[in-house]
Design an enzyme around this catalytic site. Structure first.
Site, PDB file in Angstrom:
ATOM      1  CG  ASP A   1      -3.026   8.059  -1.327  1.00 54.97           C
ATOM      2  OD1 ASP A   1      -3.033   8.588  -0.202  1.00 54.97           O
ATOM      3  OD2 ASP A   1      -2.637   6.900  -1.539  1.00 54.97           O
TER       4      ASP A   1
ATOM      5  NE  ARG B   1       0.145   1.304   3.419  1.00 56.70           N
ATOM      6  CZ  ARG B   1       1.052   2.192   3.662  1.00 56.70           C
ATOM      7  NH1 ARG B   1       2.333   1.842   3.761  1.00 56.70           N
ATOM      8  NH2 ARG B   1       0.774   3.454   3.829  1.00 56.70           N
ATOM      9  N   GLY B   2       0.278   2.409  -0.072  1.00 52.24           N
ATOM     10  CA  GLY B   2       1.071   3.629  -0.230  1.00 52.24           C
ATOM     11  C   GLY B   2       1.203   3.890  -1.725  1.00 52.24           C
ATOM     12  CB  ALA B   3       0.515   6.919  -3.736  1.00 49.69           C
TER      13      ALA B   3
ATOM     14  CG  ASN C   1      -2.367  11.655   2.668  1.00 47.98           C
ATOM     15  OD1 ASN C   1      -1.916  10.697   2.042  1.00 47.98           O
ATOM     16  ND2 ASN C   1      -1.995  11.920   3.909  1.00 47.98           N
TER      17      ASN C   1
HETATM   18  O1  MRU Z   1      -4.499   3.343   2.211  1.00 40.04           O
HETATM   19  P1  MRU Z   1      -3.009   3.507   2.128  1.00 40.04           P
HETATM   20  O2  MRU Z   1      -2.284   2.928   3.287  1.00 40.04           O
HETATM   21  O3  MRU Z   1      -2.476   3.022   0.802  1.00 40.04           O
HETATM   22  O4  MRU Z   1      -2.812   5.075   2.172  1.00 40.04           O
HETATM   23  C1  MRU Z   1      -1.515   5.607   2.154  1.00 40.04           C
HETATM   24  C2  MRU Z   1      -1.489   7.069   2.273  1.00 40.04           C
HETATM   25  O5  MRU Z   1      -2.495   7.721   2.422  1.00 40.04           O
HETATM   26  C3  MRU Z   1      -0.152   7.739   2.100  1.00 40.04           C
HETATM   27  O6  MRU Z   1      -0.106   8.923   2.831  1.00 40.04           O
HETATM   28  C4  MRU Z   1       0.067   8.068   0.616  1.00 40.04           C
HETATM   29  O7  MRU Z   1      -0.140   6.943  -0.168  1.00 40.04           O
HETATM   30  C5  MRU Z   1       1.411   8.609   0.356  1.00 40.04           C
HETATM   31  S1  MRU Z   1       2.647   7.349   0.392  1.00 40.04           S
HETATM   32  C6  MRU Z   1       4.147   8.058   0.156  1.00 40.04           C
END
Ligand code: MRU
Length: 356
Positions: free
Chosen positions: A240, A51-53, A250
């Protein structure tokens, strides 16, 4: 970055397999998982094993490599690319990576396609590592400036996990923190728990601990009072999807932190690589906001006294719940965007100035 003093990245390619750290198991178990098929890659994104963009984008790129290994066929590849794009809706890096891969692979013959796909996926990964490092060096300047006025520890609040676990290495929001720590600046991080999936508590605190950075987990509602008490010097979060006008989408709850920061005159920065900028849509209402299973709210998972992972219900069985995964922070609440090209105002002019 390090886990138990061993250097890892979040994703890599080995023996025709994609290797990931299964983030649904952290912090209690450290498991490296093999992704063998395109279905595995899609499932890893959907279930948030990754997970994480930026990491979602990298997984999608490698997912297309797996798709070619499975069946070297154009219509299968096209279907794989569509399924990947639909696996999670909000982070734009996913579509960005798939589009970049498909553009590279268009018109390529069957014999060469696997090598070209693998090279491009690796290029996406290496580029992200470089971008996150640069974000860290630009963000470090902000921390250094605060540190030149305040000799004490710098308290930084962050939300969710925009750390190295959300990218390939360094992270976005955490990269300036890691760079400051390496330079000997004393930093302490307030880690928002980030209900319902607790990415802050489970992932951000975990990775900061592994790098020896002092941090404290707080409930998602504590940031306001800490800001009022002068216990937060700055906020840094990830994103995101950031629009060309500087509006920042986000993890749910980011908006409330930005409002609090504004009310208390605390700088609120957003760190992002350019792969997170959506140049196409102009109105944040058009961003698809993911709504996840309400079981993420009604149940909690943790470790019991016998070291066994347990899942328990915490809400009345009959109660309904709504689980929106993201929100949008309007550009006017954002002090600046920290990108691989430098820091800019969260505005059309600011972004255009950096990305011609
Ligand atoms: O639902 P997730 O855990 O994928 O959400 C992640 C976030 O909101 C992060 O802040 C975002 O992806 C930035 S990652 C560098």
């Amino acid at each position: 970055m390090r886990i138990e003093n061993k250097v890892y990245r979040t994703i890599w390619f080995e023996d025709n397999l994609v290797k990931i750290i299964d983030q649904t198991k952290l912090p209690h178990q450290f498991i490296i998982k093999d992704l063998k098929t395109i279905k595995d890659a899609i499932n890893a994104i959907k279930t948030m094993e990754v997970r994480g963009a930026p990491l979602i984008g990298a997984t999608a790129a490698y997912g297309l490599v797996l798709s070619i290994i499975e069946k070297n066929d154009l219509s299968f590849l096209k279907k794989s690319s569509e399924d990947l794009i639909n696996s999670r809706p909000t982070a734009i890096n996913l579509k960005w990576a798939v589009d970049r891969m498909m553009k590279k692979l268009s018109g390529v013959n069957e014999k060469d396609i696997l090598k070209i796909a693998l090279d491009e996926a690796k290029a996406i990964v290496e580029e992200d590592v470089g971008f996150c490092k640069k974000i860290g060096l630009y963000g470090l300047k902000i921390i250094e400036e605060i540190s030149s006025k305040k000799k004490d520890t710098i308290n930084i609040l962050t939300h969710c996990n925009a750390g190295w676990l959300a990218t390939i290495d360094w992270g976005t929001a955490t990269s300036p923190i890691y760079h400051a720590h390496k330079k000997g600046i004393k930093v302490h991080v307030w880690v928002d728990e980030t209900r319902p999936r607790n990415q802050g508590a489970n992932l951000t605190s975990y990775e900061l601990n592994e790098e020896g950075i002092p941090n404290t987990i707080i409930t998602d509602n504590s940031g306001g009072i800490l800001m009022q008490r002068g216990q937060v010097d700055m906020c840094i979060v990830g994103t995101d999807r950031t629009l060309s006008n500087g509006d920042v989408c986000n993890k749910i709850g980011t908006y409330l932190k930005a409002l609090s920061a504004k009310d208390n005159n605390i700088p609120f920065y957003v760190a992002l690589p350019s792969s997170t900028i959506d140049w196409s849509i102009k109105d944040h209402k058009q961003i698809p906001i993911e709504e996840r299973n309400s079981e993420e709210l009604s149940h909690l998972e943790g470790i019991d006294e016998n070291n066994k992972i347990k899942k328990i219900r915490i809400y009345p069985q009959k109660s309904k719940s709504l689980n929106l995964a993201f929100d949008v922070t309007p550009a006017k609440l954002v002090t600046g965007l920290i990108t691989e090209k430098g820091i800019c105002e969260a505005s059309v002019e600011g972004l255009k100035g950096l990305f011609k």
